[in-house]
Design an enzyme around this catalytic site. Sequence first.
Site, PDB file in Angstrom:
ATOM      1  N   HIS A   9      63.140  26.066  31.757  1.00 52.29           N
ATOM      2  CA  HIS A   9      63.360  27.312  30.694  1.00 52.29           C
ATOM      3  C   HIS A   9      64.141  26.842  29.487  1.00 52.29           C
ATOM      4  O   HIS A   9      64.650  25.901  29.312  1.00 52.29           O
ATOM      5  CB  HIS A   9      64.584  28.202  31.624  1.00 52.29           C
ATOM      6  N   ARG A  58      66.561  33.547  33.329  1.00 56.93           N
ATOM      7  CA  ARG A  58      66.422  32.468  32.367  1.00 56.93           C
ATOM      8  C   ARG A  58      64.892  31.941  32.461  1.00 56.93           C
ATOM      9  O   ARG A  58      64.092  31.549  31.640  1.00 56.93           O
ATOM     10  CB  ARG A  58      67.440  31.628  32.105  1.00 56.93           C
ATOM     11  N   GLU A 109      68.319  26.693  40.059  1.00 63.52           N
ATOM     12  CA  GLU A 109      68.998  25.429  39.424  1.00 63.52           C
ATOM     13  C   GLU A 109      69.932  24.952  40.691  1.00 63.52           C
ATOM     14  O   GLU A 109      70.396  25.625  41.630  1.00 63.52           O
ATOM     15  CB  GLU A 109      69.800  26.027  38.328  1.00 63.52           C
ATOM     16  N   LYS A 120      82.282  22.267  30.402  1.00 66.12           N
ATOM     17  CA  LYS A 120      82.025  20.745  30.745  1.00 66.12           C
ATOM     18  C   LYS A 120      83.121  19.695  30.252  1.00 66.12           C
ATOM     19  O   LYS A 120      83.486  19.030  30.877  1.00 66.12           O
ATOM     20  CB  LYS A 120      80.688  20.203  30.385  1.00 66.12           C
ATOM     21  N   HIS A 179      64.253  24.828  36.490  1.00 69.49           N
ATOM     22  CA  HIS A 179      65.373  24.496  35.851  1.00 69.49           C
ATOM     23  C   HIS A 179      65.442  23.004  35.894  1.00 69.49           C
ATOM     24  O   HIS A 179      64.722  22.365  36.766  1.00 69.49           O
ATOM     25  CB  HIS A 179      66.400  24.920  36.504  1.00 69.49           C
TER      26      HIS A 179
END
Length: 237
Positions: A9, A58, A109, A120, A179
Amino acid sequence: MSKLVLLRHGESMWNKLNLFTGWVDVPLSDRGIEEALRAGELLKDYRFDVIFTSELIRAIQTAMLVMSRNRSGVPKVIHEDGKMKEWGVVYGEHGKNYVPVYKSWHLNERYYGKLQGWNKDHARKVYGEEQVHLWRRSYDVAPPDGESLKDTAERTVPYFRERVIPELEKGKNVLVSAHGNSLRSIVMHIEGLTKEEVLRLNIPTGVPLVYEYENGALRRIGYLRKNGFDDDLHIGR
């Protein structure tokens, strides 16, 4: 000879914010929409007979945007249970003038567990650079309450074998919109990659990866780009 197109995606709104997304259902960013539409332009002359996506918006958005540029027919989501299965039947004269779209959580995912929604960089400050890198890039080490890549492969690969391969065997052309990690696990299966090689594999957003299926085997044609095919998976770059 049938074709398989794997498509990650486009950029999501949380990709843009550098957040662990996993199964959180976040839509595409403006850039992600543009990436999906560019992929649609590259694939506009491909005839697709069936589409598989994850259940996350997505991936579904990406598939629909691709098909907005494609000439195969109108994509129609196939609901496989409940009232939508019963009431979503096409009775009109255009009943066969569509491309079926099947959604499955098996293509979702990788589930990031308690990291979902974390920035992150913030996660690195809390848990340490080495630990976060281990969670992200090891094959069989899962984040807290989440999945490893090995866990992801244990749901994606059987689904690919049981649902996608039979369509290719019928001579149908298939688009899979999913994903980064779910597609990495499928590519690992197709290409026979080692655990070390798959960790160095990075599938770019919005770039179709094309295979041909013939005599029970998949052969990589390569990434479809504006100037033609790039047949290198770029493992380790």
